[in-house]
Enzyme design. Structure first.
Site, PDB file in Angstrom:
ATOM      1  N   LYS A   1      40.801  55.961  49.427  1.00 58.75           N
ATOM      2  CA  LYS A   1      40.785  54.411  49.552  1.00 58.75           C
ATOM      3  C   LYS A   1      41.103  54.171  50.685  1.00 58.75           C
ATOM      4  O   LYS A   1      41.406  54.866  51.751  1.00 58.75           O
ATOM      5  CB  LYS A   1      41.720  53.833  48.540  1.00 58.75           C
ATOM      6  CG  LYS A   1      41.559  53.994  46.904  1.00 58.75           C
ATOM      7  CD  LYS A   1      42.725  53.298  46.067  1.00 58.75           C
ATOM      8  CE  LYS A   1      42.138  53.719  44.900  1.00 58.75           C
ATOM      9  NZ  LYS A   1      43.252  52.922  43.910  1.00 58.75           N
TER      10      LYS A   1
ATOM     11  N   TYR B   1      35.704  47.592  39.676  1.00 58.48           N
ATOM     12  CA  TYR B   1      36.789  47.364  38.575  1.00 58.48           C
ATOM     13  C   TYR B   1      36.804  46.118  37.762  1.00 58.48           C
ATOM     14  O   TYR B   1      37.873  45.627  37.401  1.00 58.48           O
ATOM     15  CB  TYR B   1      38.090  47.132  40.097  1.00 58.48           C
ATOM     16  CG  TYR B   1      38.461  48.341  40.544  1.00 58.48           C
ATOM     17  CD1 TYR B   1      39.228  49.258  39.796  1.00 58.48           C
ATOM     18  CD2 TYR B   1      38.408  48.368  42.021  1.00 58.48           C
ATOM     19  CE1 TYR B   1      40.025  50.302  40.481  1.00 58.48           C
ATOM     20  CE2 TYR B   1      39.051  49.550  42.576  1.00 58.48           C
ATOM     21  CZ  TYR B   1      39.914  50.435  41.836  1.00 58.48           C
ATOM     22  OH  TYR B   1      40.312  51.477  42.417  1.00 58.48           O
TER      23      TYR B   1
ATOM     24  N   ASN C   1      47.199  53.311  46.962  1.00 54.28           N
ATOM     25  CA  ASN C   1      47.680  54.660  46.678  1.00 54.28           C
ATOM     26  C   ASN C   1      46.550  55.530  46.902  1.00 54.28           C
ATOM     27  O   ASN C   1      46.714  56.740  46.206  1.00 54.28           O
ATOM     28  CB  ASN C   1      47.925  54.415  45.152  1.00 54.28           C
ATOM     29  CG  ASN C   1      46.919  53.963  44.278  1.00 54.28           C
ATOM     30  OD1 ASN C   1      45.814  53.636  44.750  1.00 54.28           O
ATOM     31  ND2 ASN C   1      46.936  53.934  42.923  1.00 54.28           N
TER      32      ASN C   1
ATOM     33  N   HIS D   1      41.190  56.965  43.961  1.00 55.41           N
ATOM     34  CA  HIS D   1      40.872  56.873  42.523  1.00 55.41           C
ATOM     35  C   HIS D   1      40.177  57.848  41.903  1.00 55.41           C
ATOM     36  O   HIS D   1      39.493  58.649  42.637  1.00 55.41           O
ATOM     37  CB  HIS D   1      39.917  55.499  42.744  1.00 55.41           C
ATOM     38  CG  HIS D   1      39.010  55.657  41.456  1.00 55.41           C
ATOM     39  ND1 HIS D   1      39.468  55.035  40.207  1.00 55.41           N
ATOM     40  CD2 HIS D   1      37.973  56.116  41.177  1.00 55.41           C
ATOM     41  CE1 HIS D   1      38.751  55.085  39.257  1.00 55.41           C
ATOM     42  NE2 HIS D   1      37.672  55.697  39.666  1.00 55.41           N
TER      43      HIS D   1
ATOM     44  N   GLU E   1      30.681  55.629  36.717  1.00 55.58           N
ATOM     45  CA  GLU E   1      31.038  55.477  38.211  1.00 55.58           C
ATOM     46  C   GLU E   1      30.393  56.265  39.109  1.00 55.58           C
ATOM     47  O   GLU E   1      29.908  55.844  40.173  1.00 55.58           O
ATOM     48  CB  GLU E   1      32.597  55.751  38.238  1.00 55.58           C
ATOM     49  CG  GLU E   1      33.549  54.774  37.475  1.00 55.58           C
ATOM     50  CD  GLU E   1      34.938  55.299  37.297  1.00 55.58           C
ATOM     51  OE1 GLU E   1      35.305  56.346  37.977  1.00 55.58           O
ATOM     52  OE2 GLU E   1      35.871  54.495  36.882  1.00 55.58           O
TER      53      GLU E   1
HETATM   54  P1  ATP Z   1      42.540  54.510  39.646  1.00 55.79           P
HETATM   55  O1  ATP Z   1      41.611  53.688  38.761  1.00 55.79           O
HETATM   56  O2  ATP Z   1      42.350  53.764  41.251  1.00 55.79           O
HETATM   57  O3  ATP Z   1      42.330  55.974  39.932  1.00 55.79           O
HETATM   58  P2  ATP Z   1      44.913  54.564  38.104  1.00 55.79           P
HETATM   59  O4  ATP Z   1      43.845  54.718  36.971  1.00 55.79           O
HETATM   60  O5  ATP Z   1      46.115  55.275  38.585  1.00 55.79           O
HETATM   61  O6  ATP Z   1      44.115  54.264  39.384  1.00 55.79           O
HETATM   62  P3  ATP Z   1      44.660  51.754  37.110  1.00 55.79           P
HETATM   63  O7  ATP Z   1      45.528  51.254  36.060  1.00 55.79           O
HETATM   64  O8  ATP Z   1      43.354  52.053  36.527  1.00 55.79           O
HETATM   65  O9  ATP Z   1      45.317  53.142  37.649  1.00 55.79           O
HETATM   66  O10 ATP Z   1      44.594  50.514  38.173  1.00 55.79           O
HETATM   67  C1  ATP Z   1      43.612  50.664  39.019  1.00 55.79           C
HETATM   68  C2  ATP Z   1      44.062  50.522  40.540  1.00 55.79           C
HETATM   69  O11 ATP Z   1      44.612  48.948  40.545  1.00 55.79           O
HETATM   70  C3  ATP Z   1      45.116  51.198  40.864  1.00 55.79           C
HETATM   71  O12 ATP Z   1      44.982  52.406  41.526  1.00 55.79           O
HETATM   72  C4  ATP Z   1      46.083  50.449  42.047  1.00 55.79           C
HETATM   73  O13 ATP Z   1      45.307  50.642  43.163  1.00 55.79           O
HETATM   74  C5  ATP Z   1      45.891  48.936  41.429  1.00 55.79           C
HETATM   75  N1  ATP Z   1      47.001  48.597  40.725  1.00 55.79           N
HETATM   76  C6  ATP Z   1      47.379  48.927  39.447  1.00 55.79           C
HETATM   77  N2  ATP Z   1      48.394  48.609  38.986  1.00 55.79           N
HETATM   78  C7  ATP Z   1      48.870  47.665  40.069  1.00 55.79           C
HETATM   79  C8  ATP Z   1      49.965  46.531  40.474  1.00 55.79           C
HETATM   80  N3  ATP Z   1      50.779  46.506  39.385  1.00 55.79           N
HETATM   81  N4  ATP Z   1      49.896  46.246  41.510  1.00 55.79           N
HETATM   82  C9  ATP Z   1      48.968  46.199  42.274  1.00 55.79           C
HETATM   83  N5  ATP Z   1      47.788  46.966  42.175  1.00 55.79           N
HETATM   84  C10 ATP Z   1      47.914  47.878  40.746  1.00 55.79           C
HETATM   85 MG    MG Z   2      41.962  53.731  36.662  1.00 53.51          MG
END
Ligand code: ATP
Ligand code: MG
Length: 140
Positions: free
Chosen positions: A11, A51, A114, A117, A128
């Site tokens: 990211k 997303y 973070n 992904h 994807e």
């Molecule tokens: P990713 O899909 O990016 O691998 P993940 O599966 O761990 O991460 P998801 O629940 O799919 O988490 O959320 C997708 C992304 O949205 C997260 O990686 C993060 O960047 C963002 N995100 C998730 N929760 C929050 C939140 N509470 N506040 C801000 N951003 C968030």
């Molecule tokens: Mg995810």
């Protein structure tokens, strides 16, 4: 193919700090092989499509802003149980909860910024991967 595939994005918070190689080292040491990789600047349209499952979540706008704020590195990773393995290598979404040595524990700035992904199922990995790569781009 050696095992299965998952889709990864390094990211903007990580590319901005010049951490592509550092993240890739953790990926490779975690037993995954980078079989395709490209650095791109995502358009809003690409990020919104990618997303779209999160479209109703309160952080969706912030997430799309962030993912289009700088370059990302899109990747295909291969290995045994690649989806689950990469989620282990990345660590929990919130870096404060991520296990020691994981990408997010090492590099993430916050729950939003973070660093990485990874797909959450084999089915989503295939969807994807197909959004960013053709089969000819992938050399396993
Ligand atoms: P990713 O899909 O990016 O691998 P993940 O599966 O761990 O991460 P998801 O629940 O799919 O988490 O959320 C997708 C992304 O949205 C997260 O990686 C993060 O960047 C963002 N995100 C998730 N929760 C929050 C939140 N509470 N506040 C801000 N951003 C968030
Ligand atoms: Mg995810």
């Amino acid at each position: 193919m050696a095992g299965t595939r998952t889709f990864s994005i390094i990211k903007p918070d990580a590319t901005e700090r010049n951490l592509t190689g550092a993240v890739n080292k953790v990926i490779e040491e975690g037993g995954l092989r980078i079989v395709a990789q490209r650095r791109i600047k995502m358009t809003r349209e690409q990020a919104e499509r990618f997303y779209s499952v999160h479209a109703e979540r309160p952080f969706f706008g912030e997430l799309v802003d962030f993912m289009t704020s700088g370059p990302v590195v899109v990747q295909v990773l291969e290995g045994e149980n690649a989806v689950a393995r990469y989620r282990d290598v990345m660590g929990a979404t919130n870096p404060e909860e991520a296990a020691e040595g994981t990408i997010r524990a090492l590099f993430a700035k916050s729950i939003g910024e973070n660093s990485a992904h990874g797909s959450d199922s084999d089915e989503n990995a295939a969807i994807e991967i197909a959004q960013f790569f053709s089969e000819a781009d992938i050399a396993g």
